[in-house]
Design a protein around this motif. Sequence first.
Motif, PDB file in Angstrom:
ATOM      1  N   LEU A   1       0.825  -1.206   0.000  1.00 22.39           N
ATOM      2  CA  LEU A   1       0.000   0.000   0.000  1.00 22.39           C
ATOM      3  C   LEU A   1       0.862   1.259   0.000  1.00 22.39           C
ATOM      4  O   LEU A   1       1.992   1.248   0.507  1.00 22.39           O
TER       5      LEU A   1
ATOM      6  N   ARG B   1       0.654   4.606   1.889  1.00 23.92           N
ATOM      7  CA  ARG B   1      -0.092   5.081   3.062  1.00 23.92           C
ATOM      8  C   ARG B   1       0.387   6.460   3.519  1.00 23.92           C
ATOM      9  O   ARG B   1       1.579   6.677   3.708  1.00 23.92           O
TER      10      ARG B   1
ATOM     11  N   GLN C   1       0.384   8.672   6.772  1.00 18.69           N
ATOM     12  CA  GLN C   1       0.255   8.315   8.197  1.00 18.69           C
ATOM     13  C   GLN C   1       0.522   9.546   9.046  1.00 18.69           C
ATOM     14  O   GLN C   1       1.597  10.149   8.939  1.00 18.69           O
TER      15      GLN C   1
ATOM     16  N   ASP D   1       4.843  -1.826   2.983  1.00 25.85           N
ATOM     17  CA  ASP D   1       4.143  -0.661   2.452  1.00 25.85           C
ATOM     18  C   ASP D   1       5.092   0.531   2.313  1.00 25.85           C
ATOM     19  O   ASP D   1       6.197   0.538   2.864  1.00 25.85           O
TER      20      ASP D   1
ATOM     21  N   ARG E   1       5.293   4.685   2.883  1.00 19.18           N
ATOM     22  CA  ARG E   1       4.624   5.840   3.510  1.00 19.18           C
ATOM     23  C   ARG E   1       4.861   7.071   2.645  1.00 19.18           C
ATOM     24  O   ARG E   1       5.972   7.311   2.196  1.00 19.18           O
TER      25      ARG E   1
ATOM     26  N   ASP F   1      -3.442   4.759  -1.338  1.00 23.33           N
ATOM     27  CA  ASP F   1      -4.357   3.679  -0.949  1.00 23.33           C
ATOM     28  C   ASP F   1      -5.064   3.966   0.371  1.00 23.33           C
ATOM     29  O   ASP F   1      -6.258   3.705   0.499  1.00 23.33           O
ATOM     30  N   THR F   2      -4.318   4.427   1.379  1.00 23.30           N
ATOM     31  CA  THR F   2      -4.935   4.775   2.663  1.00 23.30           C
ATOM     32  C   THR F   2      -4.336   6.091   3.142  1.00 23.30           C
ATOM     33  O   THR F   2      -3.191   6.416   2.829  1.00 23.30           O
ATOM     34  N   MET F   3      -5.121   6.824   3.918  1.00 20.92           N
ATOM     35  CA  MET F   3      -4.641   8.118   4.383  1.00 20.92           C
ATOM     36  C   MET F   3      -5.200   8.397   5.764  1.00 20.92           C
ATOM     37  O   MET F   3      -6.403   8.304   5.998  1.00 20.92           O
ATOM     38  N   HIS F   4      -4.288   8.723   6.664  1.00 19.31           N
ATOM     39  CA  HIS F   4      -4.681   9.183   7.996  1.00 19.31           C
ATOM     40  C   HIS F   4      -4.234  10.626   8.143  1.00 19.31           C
ATOM     41  O   HIS F   4      -3.033  10.918   8.082  1.00 19.31           O
TER      42      HIS F   4
ATOM     43  N   TRP G   1      -9.780   5.207   2.998  1.00 17.38           N
ATOM     44  CA  TRP G   1      -9.258   4.074   2.228  1.00 17.38           C
ATOM     45  C   TRP G   1     -10.092   3.941   0.967  1.00 17.38           C
ATOM     46  O   TRP G   1     -11.271   4.319   0.924  1.00 17.38           O
TER      47      TRP G   1
ATOM     48  N   ARG H   1     -10.495  -0.269   6.354  1.00 16.24           N
ATOM     49  CA  ARG H   1      -9.214   0.220   6.862  1.00 16.24           C
ATOM     50  C   ARG H   1      -9.444   1.458   7.728  1.00 16.24           C
ATOM     51  O   ARG H   1      -8.606   2.350   7.809  1.00 16.24           O
TER      52      ARG H   1
ATOM     53  N   TYR I   1      -7.175  -0.351  12.885  1.00 19.33           N
ATOM     54  CA  TYR I   1      -6.010  -0.032  13.726  1.00 19.33           C
ATOM     55  C   TYR I   1      -5.905  -1.014  14.885  1.00 19.33           C
ATOM     56  O   TYR I   1      -4.812  -1.405  15.283  1.00 19.33           O
TER      57      TYR I   1
END
Lengths: 214, 214
Positions: free
Chosen positions: A4, A6, A8, A147, A149, A167-170, A212, B57, B62
């Motif tokens: 992925l 990501r 973060q 993955d 970052r 793909d994913t995001m925080h 996501w 996700r 988490y």
Amino acid sequence: MSQLLRVQNFTVSSDGIGAGEEQTLERPFGHVDPGGLFTWAGATASWPNRTDPGGSRGLDDYFTRDFAHNIGAEIMGRNKFGPQRGPWRDHEWRGWWGDEPPFHTPVFVMTHHERPSFTLSDTTFHFVGGDPATVLDQAREAAQGKDVRLGGGVTTIREFLDADLVDTMHVAVAPVRFGSGLRLWDSPDDLHDRFHHEAVPSPSGVTHHLFWRK
Amino acid sequence: MSQLLRVQNFTVSSDGIGAGEEQTLERPFGHVDPGGLFTWAGATASWPNRTDPGGSRGLDDYFTRDFAHNIGAEIMGRNKFGPQRGPWRDHEWRGWWGDEPPFHTPVFVMTHHERPSFTLSDTTFHFVGGDPATVLDQAREAAQGKDVRLGGGVTTIREFLDADLVDTMHVAVAPVRFGSGLRLWDSPDDLHDRFHHEAVPSPSGVTHHLFWRK
């Protein structure tokens, strides 16, 4: 999808701003005071720069300790490495991250200007040109199955979002307001066309936004 | 404190019940249907038993992916291993966890009845007597500097809480109600004298309760 890309723990103000303008060597965040952005992370037990024992082990701590989890490489924009613009004038200064950078993996710094790779502790910085997809291919290979970052800043994240590579995001939204600066979004809802989205308020005052792919 | 004793992803009903009574070989959770307890975890991308790609996700993920993070050993009560009571009648049956147990570390099963250790895949089960502090010492040594997970069930967690040995605890409260069974607490507020406490509602319907020592 095995590897992925990501985002973060990227933190912005309540008005969506991740950094100020007029970045200098002394002020990596330009005209804004970044302190208020990172209070939530600094208060957690897993914050890597913590000097005293203690710290919260609540919700925010899950995010700080997930930062490096299954990450094999980082991609960052040139401004996250340093304030220089244009060709490198010297190679003496080796970034804002000190002798023990917090990445512990290969880091790919996006720049149009060549510079030799170098290693500080267990972090190796590579300087790479090319479009986001090309840089991501290099980072994926270096990550050896883990993955990647996407470290920011704002401009770099937007570039990878525009190329539909995230793909994913925080993103943590901190309870500060900057008014002007480099803006990630007008609203997290901007991403609803392509991402699932959860907004999770933390007792610390930040709200964690999790995205996501749909 | 370098090695924590952590409860992770332990799930109870809204009335605080973790398992039913009348546990049998066929019904590890006794008279209650455990399906409703674990829906939240099974819907996440990181759920180890996931057979199809996809999965959330968001926040719940988490927690599922933190399950094994920095864990070097698990302690469980005998009922989490199997339904037998009293002396072992045979050593043929090797627990509810199949040939690939999800622990991937040494596991210390608390029992007054001796039984030789055995290994399934990368999990080794040890059968140990003694009080919680003694068992924790053994597990810490086996964990080689990493944390120890306290796996449950309810009776075992309460025993370690009574002995004041638990450092952090994550309990997910699922939106199901059982009425009777093995009860972890009357209310999470029972622990406020000794623990910080955050309650974090997830969009999935569970509420994650996070505790860490004051």
